[in-house]
Design an enzyme around this catalytic site. Structure first.
Site, short mmCIF file in Angstrom:
data_model
loop_
_atom_site.label_atom_id
_atom_site.label_comp_id
_atom_site.label_asym_id
_atom_site.label_seq_id
_atom_site.Cartn_x
_atom_site.Cartn_y
_atom_site.Cartn_z
CB CYS A 148 36.77 33.26 46.50
SG CYS A 148 37.80 31.75 47.00
CG HIS B 95 48.57 25.81 39.01
ND1 HIS B 95 49.09 26.98 39.38
CD2 HIS B 95 47.16 25.76 38.88
CE1 HIS B 95 47.99 27.76 39.29
NE2 HIS B 95 46.92 27.19 39.18
CG HIS C 236 46.88 32.20 41.63
ND1 HIS C 236 45.93 31.67 40.68
CD2 HIS C 236 47.92 32.70 40.82
CE1 HIS C 236 46.41 31.63 39.70
NE2 HIS C 236 47.63 31.93 39.69
CG ASP D 6 41.80 39.14 49.56
OD1 ASP D 6 42.24 37.80 49.82
OD2 ASP D 6 41.06 39.19 48.49
NE ARG E 57 41.03 35.96 48.82
CZ ARG E 57 40.61 35.46 47.51
NH1 ARG E 57 40.23 34.61 46.83
NH2 ARG E 57 41.00 36.64 46.69
CB CYS F 279 42.18 31.25 46.21
SG CYS F 279 40.95 30.86 45.13
#
Ligand SMILES: [Zn+2]
Length: 197
Positions: A118, A155, A158, A162, A170, A172
């Site tokens: 990704c 932060h 996310h 999947d 996951r 990310c």
């Protein structure tokens, strides 16, 4: 004769002083080496960064701006996203631990990292339940779950459903908010030994 004794004494003194000098140099070298081997538990210019203190960090946005590099501040405090495929951790398979780059909190272990394709470093499981905070994020017309550092609320990225087994998740994560520390050789040896069995 007296002269000879004085001369000998002088020689001896020079010899002794030379010897003590070389010993102190050796000690100095030893000291420098052991200091280099110590893992970085704190970060210069960042008073809240600690890999051993688990207490929550609550400081003002102005203070964060002062102590974080601008790219880390943008992601951590302004919920920014780094450009995909730009993190050195995206394709990176060293054995070790990933920490929050803002506060030093342990977040992920390298054995839960996987290549998701990704464009950002991806993990399927955090180090512990308390290492991460989950918050619903409905911005940009999407229903997502934001993940934040459990210690300083930076932060991180996310989490999506999947991912691979065993969690199917996951995580990310923006690479800029990650600090990596290589596992000690002892740990590596232990794992290799386990694999052989
Ligand atoms: Zn943090």
């Amino acid at each position: 004769m007296k002269k000879l004794i004085l001369l000998l004494m002088g020689f001896q003194l020079t010899f002794v002083s030379c010897q003590s000098q070389s010993t102190s140099t050796q000690q100095k070298e030893k000291k420098v080496m052991s200091e280099e081997k110590k893992p970085a538990l704190i970060k210069e210019g960042n008073p809240v960064y600690s890999k051993t203190d688990t207490g929550k960090v609550a400081i003002s946005e102005d203070e964060w701006k002062k102590i974080l590099p601008s790219d880390v501040y943008y992601v951590a405090r302004q919920k920014g996203t780094e450009r995909p495929w730009t993190s050195k951790f995206e394709k990176f398979d060293e054995v070790g631990t990933y920490y929050c780059a803002a506060c030093g909190n342990a977040l992920f272990k390298s054995d839960t990292k996987f290549e998701s394709g990704c464009g950002w470093p991806s993990f399927y499981q955090p180090i512990s339940k308390s290492s991460i905070i989950y918050t619903p994020d409905n911005t940009h017309g999407m229903e997502r779950t934001e993940v934040q550092c459990g210690r300083c609320k930076a932060h991180l990225g996310h989490v999506f459903e999947d991912g691979p087994p065993p969690t199917g998740l996951r995580y990310c994560i923006n690479g800029v908010i990650l600090d990596f520390e290589k596992a000690k050789d002892a740990e590596k040896n232990y794992k290799e030994k386990k694999k052989e069995e």
